[in-house]
Design an enzyme around this catalytic site. Structure first.
Site, PDB file in Angstrom:
ATOM      1  N   LYS A 194      -4.661   3.256  -2.174  1.00 55.43           N
ATOM      2  CA  LYS A 194      -6.035   3.778  -2.177  1.00 55.43           C
ATOM      3  C   LYS A 194      -6.082   5.169  -1.557  1.00 55.43           C
ATOM      4  O   LYS A 194      -7.004   5.485  -0.820  1.00 55.43           O
ATOM      5  CB  LYS A 194      -6.939   2.843  -1.364  1.00 55.43           C
ATOM      6  CG  LYS A 194      -7.392   1.577  -2.065  1.00 55.43           C
ATOM      7  CD  LYS A 194      -8.298   1.799  -3.256  1.00 55.43           C
ATOM      8  CE  LYS A 194      -9.514   2.623  -2.920  1.00 55.43           C
ATOM      9  NZ  LYS A 194     -10.237   3.018  -4.137  1.00 55.43           N
ATOM     10  N   ASP A 251       0.836  -1.192   0.000  1.00 53.24           N
ATOM     11  CA  ASP A 251       0.000   0.000   0.000  1.00 53.24           C
ATOM     12  C   ASP A 251       0.876   1.248   0.000  1.00 53.24           C
ATOM     13  O   ASP A 251       1.992   1.208   0.513  1.00 53.24           O
ATOM     14  CB  ASP A 251      -0.778  -0.021   1.310  1.00 53.24           C
ATOM     15  CG  ASP A 251      -2.185   0.423   1.112  1.00 53.24           C
ATOM     16  OD1 ASP A 251      -3.038  -0.444   0.893  1.00 53.24           O
ATOM     17  OD2 ASP A 251      -2.407   1.644   1.191  1.00 53.24           O
ATOM     18  N   MET A 263      -8.178  10.323   8.485  1.00 50.58           N
ATOM     19  CA  MET A 263      -8.634  10.830   7.184  1.00 50.58           C
ATOM     20  C   MET A 263      -9.481  12.104   7.325  1.00 50.58           C
ATOM     21  O   MET A 263     -10.422  12.305   6.555  1.00 50.58           O
ATOM     22  CB  MET A 263      -9.452   9.746   6.440  1.00 50.58           C
ATOM     23  CG  MET A 263      -8.622   8.514   6.127  1.00 50.58           C
ATOM     24  SD  MET A 263      -9.583   7.151   5.455  1.00 50.58           S
ATOM     25  CE  MET A 263     -10.348   6.491   6.922  1.00 50.58           C
TER      26      MET A 263
HETATM   27  N1  SAH Z   1      -5.133   1.067   8.772  1.00 47.59           N
HETATM   28  C1  SAH Z   1      -4.509   2.344   9.100  1.00 47.59           C
HETATM   29  C2  SAH Z   1      -5.387   3.521   8.764  1.00 47.59           C
HETATM   30  C3  SAH Z   1      -5.702   3.651   7.281  1.00 47.59           C
HETATM   31  S1  SAH Z   1      -6.683   5.047   6.909  1.00 47.59           S
HETATM   32  C4  SAH Z   1      -4.123   2.329  10.594  1.00 47.59           C
HETATM   33  O1  SAH Z   1      -4.541   1.448  11.325  1.00 47.59           O
HETATM   34  O2  SAH Z   1      -3.363   3.219  11.012  1.00 47.59           O
HETATM   35  C5  SAH Z   1      -5.469   6.219   6.493  1.00 47.59           C
HETATM   36  C6  SAH Z   1      -5.411   7.312   7.529  1.00 47.59           C
HETATM   37  O3  SAH Z   1      -4.674   6.860   8.671  1.00 47.59           O
HETATM   38  C7  SAH Z   1      -4.679   8.556   7.084  1.00 47.59           C
HETATM   39  O4  SAH Z   1      -5.515   9.404   6.320  1.00 47.59           O
HETATM   40  C8  SAH Z   1      -4.327   9.167   8.426  1.00 47.59           C
HETATM   41  O5  SAH Z   1      -5.449   9.778   8.997  1.00 47.59           O
HETATM   42  C9  SAH Z   1      -3.987   7.940   9.254  1.00 47.59           C
HETATM   43  N2  SAH Z   1      -2.563   7.639   9.251  1.00 47.59           N
HETATM   44  C10 SAH Z   1      -1.981   6.489   8.882  1.00 47.59           C
HETATM   45  N3  SAH Z   1      -0.646   6.529   9.070  1.00 47.59           N
HETATM   46  C11 SAH Z   1      -0.371   7.764   9.577  1.00 47.59           C
HETATM   47  C12 SAH Z   1       0.806   8.424  10.003  1.00 47.59           C
HETATM   48  N4  SAH Z   1       1.991   7.823   9.936  1.00 47.59           N
HETATM   49  N5  SAH Z   1       0.709   9.684  10.498  1.00 47.59           N
HETATM   50  C13 SAH Z   1      -0.486  10.283  10.576  1.00 47.59           C
HETATM   51  N6  SAH Z   1      -1.635   9.717  10.200  1.00 47.59           N
HETATM   52  C14 SAH Z   1      -1.592   8.469   9.713  1.00 47.59           C
END
Ligand code: SAH
Length: 250
Positions: free
Chosen positions: A57, A35, A169
């Site tokens: 995505k 991803d 998000m």
């Molecule tokens: N499955 C992932 C989330 C996916 S949705 C999890 O469990 O973390 C994607 C969103 O996750 C992004 O838009 C942001 O809001 C958040 N996100 C993921 N990694 C991030 C990071 N390193 N720093 C800040 N926000 C993050």
């Protein structure tokens, strides 16, 4: 002949936040579907012979449609390959992992989920923010700031719950989120942290009051991926920005 699929949570960014199980699963894969939120450094744990396919995505960016990713996984596993799908954070937290899992199961493919460290816990921790703290909140709620149908969260219920709010998000909708929370009676002085690229060297963050956060984030031009944390626990943010702001306003 049917292969196997792993749905791997690759954590929020820092490769050291991979689990041992994620490392083992990556090492067993013939094909890694990675991803765009996943740090490419995780590929050092894949076999040298593994085929790597970038899929993603990300909202607003060129991306691989979800249906295509699912078909690709089914085809590869159907060919007897071991497929590792590396997703950011935890695969079952806003990662569409549930949809991929269901598609694989429906096709009769053996699939195993490897939990990952979700951004919603690890990213605040990097700022010294505990998402729960018994003196300040009754829990934590993970919500999305961008729903497929544009439906608004029940802000009144969220504010009344007294839980820390961790919003994934939500960057693009930050002004609307602030308006929703203020409209539901949350104090203008509530501290909020917005963190971009948490746990990575490129991490940037802004901490301000609910009343000021949208302006402060716009000024700093923070970009996605970013996490929004709202609640008293944000007072622990190591930047000290909330206190500095309060002093300035006093
Ligand atoms: N499955 C992932 C989330 C996916 S949705 C999890 O469990 O973390 C994607 C969103 O996750 C992004 O838009 C942001 O809001 C958040 N996100 C993921 N990694 C991030 C990071 N390193 N720093 C800040 N926000 C993050």
């Amino acid at each position: 002949m049917s292969g196997k699929a792993w749905l791997i949570g690759a954590g929020p960014g820092d490769v050291e936040l991979l689990t041992l199980k994620a490392v083992r699963a990556l090492g067993e894969a013939d094909v890694v579907l990675i991803d765009d939120l996943v740090n490419r450094e995780v590929l050092r744990y894949a076999k040298a012979s593994a085929r790597v396919i970038a899929v993603g995505k990300r909202g607003g960016c060129r991306s691989t449609p979800q249906a295509f990713i699912e078909r690709l996984m089914l085809r590869l596993a159907g060919q007897g390959k071991t497929v590792a799908r590396a997703k950011g954070g935890d695969p079952f937290v806003f990662g569409r992992g549930g949809e991929e899992f269901a598609a694989l199961i429906a096709a009769g493919i053996a699939v195993e989920v490897v939990s990952g460290i979700t951004a919603g816990v690890a990213v605040p921790a990097l700022l010294n923010i505990p998402v729960t703290h018994r003196e300040h909140c009754r829990g934590v709620t993970f919500i999305t700031g961008a729903t497929r149908d544009g439906a608004k969260p029940n802000w009144h219920a969220l504010v009344a719950s007294g839980a820390t709010l961790v919003i994934y998000m939500g960057l693009k909708n930050l002004p609307a989120i602030v308006a929703g929370l203020r409209g539901a009676g949350m104090a203008a002085s509530m501290p909020v942290a917005v963190v971009q690229n948490g746990t990575l060297p490129s991490q940037r963050q802004v901490v301000a009051t609910l009343a000021q956060i949208a302006n402060a984030v716009a000024q700093a031009s923070l970009q996605s991926p970013a996490l929004i944390v709202v609640g008293e626990v944000v007072h622990y943010a190591k930047t000290g920005a909330v206190e500095a702001l309060a002093r300035k306003q006093a």
